[in-house]
Enzyme design. Structure first.
Site, PDB file in Angstrom:
ATOM      1  N   ASN A   1      40.919  32.146  43.810  1.00 50.14           N
ATOM      2  CA  ASN A   1      41.025  33.559  44.175  1.00 50.14           C
ATOM      3  C   ASN A   1      42.496  33.935  44.036  1.00 50.14           C
ATOM      4  OD1 ASN A   1      40.947  36.074  45.286  1.00 50.14           O
ATOM      5  ND2 ASN A   1      40.466  35.404  47.378  1.00 50.14           N
TER       6      ASN A   1
ATOM      7  N   LYS B   1      43.813  36.806  43.953  1.00 46.40           N
ATOM      8  CA  LYS B   1      44.161  38.017  44.720  1.00 46.40           C
ATOM      9  C   LYS B   1      45.008  38.952  43.849  1.00 46.40           C
ATOM     10  CE  LYS B   1      43.651  35.265  48.858  1.00 46.40           C
ATOM     11  NZ  LYS B   1      43.993  34.991  50.233  1.00 46.40           N
TER      12      LYS B   1
ATOM     13  N   HIS C   1      35.480  39.474  51.383  1.00 47.91           N
ATOM     14  CA  HIS C   1      36.655  38.690  51.771  1.00 47.91           C
ATOM     15  C   HIS C   1      37.300  39.332  52.995  1.00 47.91           C
ATOM     16  CE1 HIS C   1      40.575  36.799  51.703  1.00 47.91           C
ATOM     17  NE2 HIS C   1      40.044  35.857  50.938  1.00 47.91           N
TER      18      HIS C   1
ATOM     19  N   GLU D   1      40.259  39.861  53.752  1.00 49.27           N
ATOM     20  CA  GLU D   1      41.333  40.828  53.462  1.00 49.27           C
ATOM     21  C   GLU D   1      40.757  42.205  53.172  1.00 49.27           C
ATOM     22  OE1 GLU D   1      43.202  38.391  50.519  1.00 49.27           O
ATOM     23  OE2 GLU D   1      43.973  37.081  52.095  1.00 49.27           O
TER      24      GLU D   1
ATOM     25  N   GLU E   1      35.501  30.862  55.714  1.00 50.13           N
ATOM     26  CA  GLU E   1      36.957  31.024  55.682  1.00 50.13           C
ATOM     27  C   GLU E   1      37.456  31.499  57.046  1.00 50.13           C
ATOM     28  OE1 GLU E   1      38.580  31.559  51.435  1.00 50.13           O
ATOM     29  OE2 GLU E   1      38.139  33.532  52.234  1.00 50.13           O
TER      30      GLU E   1
ATOM     31  N   GLY F   1      46.001  31.472  54.021  1.00 54.97           N
ATOM     32  CA  GLY F   1      47.400  31.684  53.646  1.00 54.97           C
ATOM     33  C   GLY F   1      48.415  31.225  54.678  1.00 54.97           C
TER      34      GLY F   1
ATOM     35  N   SER G   1      43.609  27.803  53.296  1.00 54.90           N
ATOM     36  CA  SER G   1      44.664  26.805  53.075  1.00 54.90           C
ATOM     37  C   SER G   1      44.129  25.474  52.537  1.00 54.90           C
ATOM     38  CB  SER G   1      45.483  26.588  54.354  1.00 54.90           C
ATOM     39  OG  SER G   1      46.148  27.781  54.707  1.00 54.90           O
TER      40      SER G   1
HETATM   41  P1  PGA Z   1      44.345  30.481  50.927  1.00 50.99           P
HETATM   42  O1  PGA Z   1      43.360  31.705  50.597  1.00 50.99           O
HETATM   43  O2  PGA Z   1      43.883  29.305  50.134  1.00 50.99           O
HETATM   44  O3  PGA Z   1      45.714  30.969  50.519  1.00 50.99           O
HETATM   45  O4  PGA Z   1      44.267  30.248  52.383  1.00 50.99           O
HETATM   46  C1  PGA Z   1      41.985  31.495  50.547  1.00 50.99           C
HETATM   47  C2  PGA Z   1      41.274  32.803  50.404  1.00 50.99           C
HETATM   48  O5  PGA Z   1      41.757  33.813  50.924  1.00 50.99           O
HETATM   49  O6  PGA Z   1      40.209  32.879  49.772  1.00 50.99           O
END
Ligand code: PGA
Length: 274
Positions: free
Chosen positions: A31, A33, A117, A119, A189, A195, A236
């Site tokens: 992903n 983003k 997601h 976000e 998640e 992140g 992460s």
């Molecule tokens: P990350 O993001 O690996 O940076 O934690 C995962 C995601 O948001 O799908």
């Protein structure tokens, strides 16, 4: 609109014919983003395409920005790496400024679409009702949704994780009658792990995977829930910790953000899950 007139089974049936049964395969999804320029997208796609060891045991999917879908799709043509999108709208065509339809994504070569997601839920106010409509549209277009669910840190500390996941799944999957040849990926998640460099403990992840599996069994016939739904981990996940998760009974792969932005790190996960 015409796509809704075509029985879903035909569309998804075509996918099965061209792609075999992927349910037994692990899946690793990048992903990206909003992190890469058009040029960086191309370099990353080329590097990952060249570096992925072809395997019958797992799928690798890249989810670029909408603006780079076509270009990355061209790079990935005739490779084992698949194309995915980071979102999709719930209608096929119409006056929806800034949105993209599942039909178009399919025409561009996408097979997977991330939906819900955290976000998008947090920054853009995406609700479970919107996510539900998006899931239905994505399935109707013959694409495979990657539905994201997860709890906040406060919810985990208050021991509400299972309830939060149950509520999200119940609303997000409401009224969805999965067909035999349709596939869904559900990404657990934890929001606080995204992140941040922190992950949930593997045994805690496995506990949530079980909750997700049970929820799908409550919604759909058991055989279908087991055979058509893969559960993956995100938050992460990286080249140093993926092994702690992939050995869990219910872990079918990863949704990777930060660690997918360095080709060598992402390749280490992909080629390690083999
Ligand atoms: P990350 O993001 O690996 O940076 O934690 C995962 C995601 O948001 O799908």
């Amino acid at each position: 609109m015409i796509v809704f007139l075509i029985p879903r089974a035909w569309l998804t049936g075509l996918s099965i014919i061209t792609n075999g049964n992927d349910m037994n395969k692990k899946i690793i999804i990048a992903n990206w983003k909003m992190n890469l320029s058009p040029q960086e997208h191309l370099v990353m796609a080329e590097t990952i395409k060249k570096g992925v060891v072809v395997s019958d045991n797992r799928e690798v999917v890249l989810c670029p920005s909408f603006t780079s879908l076509s270009a990355v799709g061209e790079v990935l043509k005739r490779s084992s790496v698949q194309l995915g999108a980071q979102d999709a709208f719930w209608d096929e065509v119409g006056a929806y400024t800034g949105e993209e339809s599942p039909k178009t994504l399919r025409e561009l070569g996408c097979r997977y679409v991330i939906i819900g997601h955290s976000e998008r839920r947090n920054f853009l106010g995406e609700t479970d009702q919107m996510i539900n409509k998006k899931l239905k549209a994505v399935l109707a277009s013959g694409l495979r949704p990657v539905l994201c669910v997860g709890e906040t840190l406060e919810e985990r500390q208050a021991k509400k994780t299972d309830l939060v996941i149950f509520n999200q799944l119940t609303k997000d999957l409401f009224g969805i009658h999965l067909l035999d040849n349709e596939q869904v990926v559900i990404a657990y998640e934890p929001i606080w792990a995204i992140g941040t460099g922190q992950t949930v403990m593997p045994d805690q992840a496995e506990q949530v995977f079980r909750v997700i599996r049970q929820n799908t069994i409550d919604l759909w016939p058991k055989l279908m829930a087991n055979n058509n739904v893969r559960i993956i981990y995100g938050g992460s996940a990286n080249e140093n910790n993926y092994n702690n998760f992939i050995k869990l009974e219910h872990c079918a792969g990863f949704l990777v953000g930060t660690a997918s932005l360095k080709a060598e790190n992402f390749l280490a996960i992909c080629n390690g899950v083999n």
